[in-house]
Design an enzyme around this catalytic site. Structure first.
Site, short mmCIF file in Angstrom:
data_model
loop_
_atom_site.label_atom_id
_atom_site.label_comp_id
_atom_site.label_asym_id
_atom_site.label_seq_id
_atom_site.Cartn_x
_atom_site.Cartn_y
_atom_site.Cartn_z
CD GLU A 158 -8.03 -2.24 17.15
OE1 GLU A 158 -6.99 -2.94 17.22
OE2 GLU A 158 -8.65 -2.05 16.10
CB CYS A 166 -7.29 -4.99 14.05
SG CYS A 166 -6.61 -3.41 13.53
#
Length: 501
Positions: free
Chosen positions: A248, A282
């Site tokens: 990720e 994020c």
């Protein structure tokens, strides 16, 4: 002596003093020392990996029902644990507001319950047979030991996402916490004392520890959350070892405000999307594409909502804490200066807040008049700054939102059902939110497209990331089949090229 004074690592159920180098942990709000974290040595890494592999060899043999019961006990332990110390340490280490820190730590039990039951239910697949009298099926087995390289922004929650799935699949787990949140991660590791000895470990250190874990022949799967550059390096290193990796790697998430958006709701949602945890998420909203007909009205409402945010120490009453490091602050300052130099207008914020003499703070900042040549639209900002681009219509907003190397998340505010469905279909991202940004669900896959990552966390895909399939063909009645060697003569061609009849 406080528990944070001596560097240590964790090998369930014990904390072990580390002989590696010690480093000061600095509070980004006060610049005071919080404690000491260590760098584990290569010999400590080797010892721990050997022990975890031995424990995993026993764990994988445990039946699914018993394994599920063990993970439910772990969830009970998390729920019964006093998480106050862990939350305070997290706020002091990286600046997160206390309500968000304690909420993160207190809400990790559910993911262990989810994967406990999924692993018990999802045991394989029986296929339609290709041959009479043959049982043909797939079964799932663990890889061995998984290494989990974690970020600073959600150090406990994201660790639990992948560790829960890996344990449920039958693996052992070794965690490398972010340098900035080592102390709070170690504090949380206490809950793993309900697991079999040596099955889970936490090894603090810098990038060198992460490299050692990825390269070691005693780890067999990798989970990583961090920057694109670091994610690419981890993926390449894992590929050299033929190890599966869930990566990720962050993003630069767009949000579209259409002509049909409810302005007041959209403005409040944009504040949370852009400035939650000082933009150090994020899936933070970093690029806003606002349709021309409602642009000015939206900007006015957005600025008004932003003005209500309080800036300060995460342990005080504040929504906006400091950035995690001085380097992060300097990056934000550079990106804002570049945008302004190229024509952007600062609607609010733009610098360090008044009245805070020290600490790595930056005001929540809204830029308008942003254009594609500005670096801030082409990189992950990871701070409390959002850039607004005025667009003529919905189709242009979609096209510009997709014009990015990133593809983690994307969101839209609209009351038009057609726009909502079009956005869900056309936005190039692993996650799309309509009228409610940043939500996740244990049962749905989390991850990005393009440079934002590989593989998925959460959901069934999150479990499958930590197990491998095995095809099994079982004939319960042994017989000699007609396709086995040797072949009959009439299967061959004669010398003249004609098949024998």
């Amino acid at each position: 002596m406080s528990e944070t004074a001596t560097p240590r690592y964790f090998l369930a159920p014990h904390f072990v003093p580390s002989t590696g180098a010690a480093h000061a942990v600095i509070d980004p709000a006060t610049l005071e020392e919080v404690g000491k974290r260590g760098d584990v040595t290569s010999s400590e890494i080797e010892l721990v990996l050997t022990r975890v592999n031995t424990a995993q060899a026993l764990w994988k043999k445990i039946d699914a029902k018993t394994r599920a019961q063990t993970l439910h006990r772990l969830a009970n332990r998390i729920e019964a644990n006093d998480v106050t110390t862990c939350a305070i340490l997290m706020s002091r280490e990286m600046g997160k507001p206390y309500p968000e820190a304690i909420g993160e730590v207190a809400n990790c039990a559910s993911i262990f319950r989810y994967y406990a039951e999924m692993a018990r239910d999802e045991a394989g697949k029986v296929a339609g047979t290709t041959q009479a009298g043959s049982l043909q099926y797939a079964r799932y087995e663990p890889y061995g030991v998984s290494a989990h390289i974690m970020p600073f922004n959600f150090p406990i929650l994201l660790m639990c996402w992948t560790v829960a799935a890996s344990l449920a699949a039958g693996n052992g787990c070794v965690i490398k916490p972010a340098e900035a949140t080592t102390l709070s991660t170690l504090e949380f590791m206490k809950v793993f004392d309900t697991l079999p000895d040596d099955l889970v470990a936490c090894l603090p250190g810098g990038a060198a520890v992460g490299v050692a874990l990825v390269d070691s022949d005693k780890t067999h799967a990798i989970a990583f959350t961090g920057s694109v550059g670091a994610g690419q390096a981890v993926a390449a290193a894992a590929a050299r070892k033929m190890k599966p990796a869930v990566i990720e790697a962050g993003g630069s998430d767009p949000m579209i405000i259409t002509a049909h958006a409810p302005i007041a709701i959209a403005a409040a949602g944009a504040v949370t999307g852009a400035f939650h945890m000082s933009g150090q998420v994020c899936t933070s909203t970093e690029r806003l594409y606002v349709v021309d007909s409602i642009h000015d009205e939206f900007v006015e409402a957005f600025v008004a909502e932003t003005r209500q945010l309080r800036i300060g120490n995460g342990l005080d009453k504040s929504e906006i804490g400091p950035l995690v490091s001085q380097a992060a602050l300097q990056k934000i300052e550079r990106l804002v200066a570049d945008a302004v130099a190229k024509g952007a207008k600062i609607e609010i914020g733009g610098g360090m807040p008044q009245g805070l003499e020290k600490g790595w703070f930056f005001e929540p900042t809204i830029l308008t008049g942003c254009t594609p040549e500005m670096e801030i639209l082409r990189t992950e900002v990871f701070g409390p700054v959002v850039s607004i681009v005025r667009v003529p219509d919905f189709d242009t907003a979609i096209a510009m939102a997709n014009d990015s190397p990133f593809g983690l998340g994307a969101s839209i505010f609209t009351t038009n059902l057609e726009e909502a469905h079009e956005a869900a279909e056309r936005l190039e991202a692993g996650m799309v939110w309509v009228n409610n940004p940043m939500i996740d669900n244990d049962a749905l896959p989390f991850g990005g497209w393009k440079a934002s990552g590989l593989g998925r966390e959460l959901g069934r895909q999150g479990l499958d990331a930590f197990r491998r399939s095995k095809m099994v063909i079982m004939d319960h009645k042994p017989v000699r089949h007609d396709w086995w060697y040797p072949y009959p003569d009439d299967w061959f061609l004669e010398a003249g090229g004609r098949k024998h009849v």
